[in-house]
Write a protein that holds these residues in place. Structure first.
Motif, PDB file in Angstrom:
ATOM      1  N   ARG A 143       0.835  -1.206   0.000  1.00 42.29           N
ATOM      2  CA  ARG A 143       0.000   0.000   0.000  1.00 42.29           C
ATOM      3  C   ARG A 143       0.868   1.254   0.000  1.00 42.29           C
ATOM      4  NH1 ARG A 143      -0.971   4.239  -0.280  1.00 42.29           N
ATOM      5  NH2 ARG A 143      -2.767   5.467   0.330  1.00 42.29           N
ATOM      6  N   GLU A 144       1.929   1.249   0.776  1.00 39.08           N
ATOM      7  CA  GLU A 144       2.806   2.416   0.887  1.00 39.08           C
ATOM      8  C   GLU A 144       3.484   2.717  -0.450  1.00 39.08           C
ATOM      9  OE1 GLU A 144       3.302   5.402   3.450  1.00 39.08           O
ATOM     10  OE2 GLU A 144       2.295   3.564   4.028  1.00 39.08           O
ATOM     11  N   ALA A 145       3.706   1.690  -1.275  1.00 36.41           N
ATOM     12  CA  ALA A 145       4.322   1.884  -2.592  1.00 36.41           C
ATOM     13  C   ALA A 145       3.429   2.727  -3.506  1.00 36.41           C
ATOM     14  CB  ALA A 145       4.619   0.530  -3.236  1.00 36.41           C
ATOM     15  N   LEU A 146       2.140   2.763  -3.213  1.00 36.16           N
ATOM     16  CA  LEU A 146       1.200   3.563  -4.012  1.00 36.16           C
ATOM     17  C   LEU A 146       1.271   5.039  -3.648  1.00 36.16           C
ATOM     18  CD1 LEU A 146      -1.904   1.200  -3.822  1.00 36.16           C
ATOM     19  CD2 LEU A 146      -0.246   1.423  -5.690  1.00 36.16           C
ATOM     20  N   GLY A 147       1.790   5.342  -2.480  1.00 33.54           N
ATOM     21  CA  GLY A 147       1.884   6.720  -1.991  1.00 33.54           C
ATOM     22  C   GLY A 147       1.937   6.710  -0.481  1.00 33.54           C
ATOM     23  N   SER A 148       2.613   7.689   0.075  1.00 33.76           N
ATOM     24  CA  SER A 148       2.782   7.750   1.518  1.00 33.76           C
ATOM     25  C   SER A 148       1.449   7.928   2.233  1.00 33.76           C
ATOM     26  CB  SER A 148       3.709   8.901   1.894  1.00 33.76           C
ATOM     27  OG  SER A 148       3.838   8.982   3.305  1.00 33.76           O
ATOM     28  N   THR A 149       1.316   7.244   3.354  1.00 33.76           N
ATOM     29  CA  THR A 149       0.137   7.391   4.202  1.00 33.76           C
ATOM     30  C   THR A 149       0.399   8.389   5.327  1.00 33.76           C
ATOM     31  OG1 THR A 149       0.818   5.458   5.488  1.00 33.76           O
ATOM     32  CG2 THR A 149      -0.758   5.085   3.674  1.00 33.76           C
ATOM     33  N   GLY A 150       1.480   9.158   5.209  1.00 34.16           N
ATOM     34  CA  GLY A 150       1.782  10.210   6.170  1.00 34.16           C
ATOM     35  C   GLY A 150       0.895  11.417   5.917  1.00 34.16           C
ATOM     36  N   LEU A 151       0.061  11.753   6.905  1.00 32.88           N
ATOM     37  CA  LEU A 151      -0.922  12.826   6.733  1.00 32.88           C
ATOM     38  C   LEU A 151      -0.383  14.203   7.055  1.00 32.88           C
ATOM     39  CD1 LEU A 151      -4.063  11.168   8.358  1.00 32.88           C
ATOM     40  CD2 LEU A 151      -3.304  11.089   5.984  1.00 32.88           C
ATOM     41  N   GLY A 152       0.739  14.264   7.766  1.00 33.31           N
ATOM     42  CA  GLY A 152       1.276  15.537   8.221  1.00 33.31           C
ATOM     43  C   GLY A 152       1.112  15.687   9.715  1.00 33.31           C
ATOM     44  N   SER A 153       1.791  16.672  10.291  1.00 35.90           N
ATOM     45  CA  SER A 153       1.738  16.966  11.724  1.00 35.90           C
ATOM     46  C   SER A 153       2.172  15.776  12.581  1.00 35.90           C
ATOM     47  CB  SER A 153       0.332  17.419  12.142  1.00 35.90           C
ATOM     48  OG  SER A 153      -0.047  18.573  11.433  1.00 35.90           O
ATOM     49  N   GLY A 154       3.066  14.932  12.031  1.00 33.94           N
ATOM     50  CA  GLY A 154       3.583  13.799  12.790  1.00 33.94           C
ATOM     51  C   GLY A 154       2.690  12.573  12.804  1.00 33.94           C
ATOM     52  N   VAL A 155       1.696  12.540  11.922  1.00 34.70           N
ATOM     53  CA  VAL A 155       0.696  11.463  11.903  1.00 34.70           C
ATOM     54  C   VAL A 155       0.785  10.658  10.611  1.00 34.70           C
ATOM     55  CG1 VAL A 155      -1.795  10.988  11.813  1.00 34.70           C
ATOM     56  CG2 VAL A 155      -0.908  12.751  13.357  1.00 34.70           C
ATOM     57  N   ALA A 156       0.659   9.338  10.744  1.00 34.79           N
ATOM     58  CA  ALA A 156       0.514   8.452   9.585  1.00 34.79           C
ATOM     59  C   ALA A 156      -0.637   7.495   9.850  1.00 34.79           C
ATOM     60  CB  ALA A 156       1.800   7.668   9.334  1.00 34.79           C
ATOM     61  N   VAL A 157      -1.342   7.151   8.794  1.00 38.08           N
ATOM     62  CA  VAL A 157      -2.437   6.182   8.884  1.00 38.08           C
ATOM     63  C   VAL A 157      -2.182   5.095   7.844  1.00 38.08           C
ATOM     64  CG1 VAL A 157      -4.939   5.819   8.890  1.00 38.08           C
ATOM     65  CG2 VAL A 157      -4.007   8.007   9.659  1.00 38.08           C
ATOM     66  N   PRO A 158      -1.172   4.247   8.112  1.00 39.98           N
ATOM     67  CA  PRO A 158      -0.938   3.135   7.189  1.00 39.98           C
ATOM     68  C   PRO A 158      -2.143   2.201   7.207  1.00 39.98           C
ATOM     69  CG  PRO A 158       0.431   2.917   9.153  1.00 39.98           C
ATOM     70  CD  PRO A 158      -0.277   4.223   9.262  1.00 39.98           C
ATOM     71  N   HIS A 159      -2.451   1.633   6.071  1.00 40.09           N
ATOM     72  CA  HIS A 159      -3.606   0.742   6.003  1.00 40.09           C
ATOM     73  C   HIS A 159      -3.413  -0.276   4.891  1.00 40.09           C
ATOM     74  CE1 HIS A 159      -4.396   4.303   3.528  1.00 40.09           C
ATOM     75  NE2 HIS A 159      -5.008   3.488   2.706  1.00 40.09           N
ATOM     76  N   ALA A 160      -4.114  -1.396   5.048  1.00 37.12           N
ATOM     77  CA  ALA A 160      -3.990  -2.464   4.062  1.00 37.12           C
ATOM     78  C   ALA A 160      -5.197  -3.385   4.150  1.00 37.12           C
ATOM     79  CB  ALA A 160      -2.708  -3.264   4.310  1.00 37.12           C
ATOM     80  N   ARG A 161      -5.466  -4.024   3.046  1.00 34.19           N
ATOM     81  CA  ARG A 161      -6.486  -5.081   3.014  1.00 34.19           C
ATOM     82  C   ARG A 161      -5.741  -6.396   3.204  1.00 34.19           C
ATOM     83  NH1 ARG A 161     -11.254  -2.776   1.083  1.00 34.19           N
ATOM     84  NH2 ARG A 161     -10.904  -0.826  -0.025  1.00 34.19           N
ATOM     85  N   PRO A 172      10.380  10.391  16.469  1.00 35.31           N
ATOM     86  CA  PRO A 172       9.753  10.481  15.144  1.00 35.31           C
ATOM     87  C   PRO A 172      10.717  10.044  14.042  1.00 35.31           C
ATOM     88  CG  PRO A 172       9.376  12.485  16.416  1.00 35.31           C
ATOM     89  CD  PRO A 172      10.399  11.675  17.175  1.00 35.31           C
ATOM     90  N   VAL A 173      10.150   9.473  12.978  1.00 38.12           N
ATOM     91  CA  VAL A 173      10.950   8.998  11.841  1.00 38.12           C
ATOM     92  C   VAL A 173      10.512   9.704  10.564  1.00 38.12           C
ATOM     93  CG1 VAL A 173      11.376   6.721  12.864  1.00 38.12           C
ATOM     94  CG2 VAL A 173       9.417   7.040  11.353  1.00 38.12           C
ATOM     95  N   ALA A 174      11.472   9.890   9.657  1.00 39.01           N
ATOM     96  CA  ALA A 174      11.151  10.433   8.335  1.00 39.01           C
ATOM     97  C   ALA A 174      10.182   9.462   7.660  1.00 39.01           C
ATOM     98  CB  ALA A 174      12.423  10.591   7.517  1.00 39.01           C
ATOM     99  N   TYR A 175       9.119  10.000   7.065  1.00 36.09           N
ATOM    100  CA  TYR A 175       8.063   9.134   6.564  1.00 36.09           C
ATOM    101  C   TYR A 175       7.594   9.498   5.156  1.00 36.09           C
ATOM    102  CZ  TYR A 175       4.170   5.882   7.263  1.00 36.09           C
ATOM    103  OH  TYR A 175       3.303   4.826   7.161  1.00 36.09           O
ATOM    104  N   GLY A 176       8.057  10.622   4.654  1.00 36.21           N
ATOM    105  CA  GLY A 176       7.563  11.050   3.345  1.00 36.21           C
ATOM    106  C   GLY A 176       6.164  11.625   3.423  1.00 36.21           C
TER     107      GLY A 176
END
Length: 154
Positions: A50-68, A85-89
């Protein structure tokens, strides 16, 4: 949608140890695998696809990774707060420390989208993000999601 109901039992973890996006996703995969009864490798592979399709990093230190992920009965989430915190794109190029990951059965289209929208909406609140960063226990974090995101009584 009550985000507290999405959280898997034992699906809230406060821990460090990730120095990259991939390691952070591996932490999420470990937690999800344990709570969902899957292998870490299977969960990590789904997240990375899923991440290969585009970063799930929303900004402000938040990410919502998701998958089926085949084999799940319903949409389920896990929350991980990283100590460092880690660099997330992310869209704002800010590093990520708050990760709310969602996992859905392949056929859960609308339910998956509603869950993503609810989690994203909750984590847009700067007050909520600060409370999540200041919470000292997994139970305190779970309580924030239950209290602050439960639907209003009709």
């Amino acid at each position: 949608m009550d985000i507290g109901e999405l959280l898997a039992d034992d699906g809230v973890v406060l821990r460090g140890g990730a120095s990259s996006k991939r390691q952070a996703l591996h932490v999420v995969a470990d937690v999800a695998a344990e709570t969902l009864g899957l292998t870490t490798e299977r969960v990590l592979e789904a997240l990375l696809e899923r991440e290969a399709l585009g970063s799930t990093g929303l900004g402000s230190g938040v990410a919502v990774p998701h998958a089926r992920v085949p084999g799940l009965a319903r949409v389920t989430g896990v929350f991980v707060r990283l100590d460092t915190p880690v660099a997330y794109g992310s869209v704002d190029d800010q590093p990520v420390d708050l990760m709310f990951a969602l996992f859905a059965p392949p056929a859960a289209g609308a339910e998956h989208l509603r869950a993503l929208a609810a989690v994203s909406r909750a984590l847009r609140s700067s007050e909520m993000r600060e409370r999540l960063r200041q919470a000292h226990t997994a139970d305190a974090i779970r309580a924030l999601f239950v209290r602050d995101t439960a639907p209003a009584a009709a």
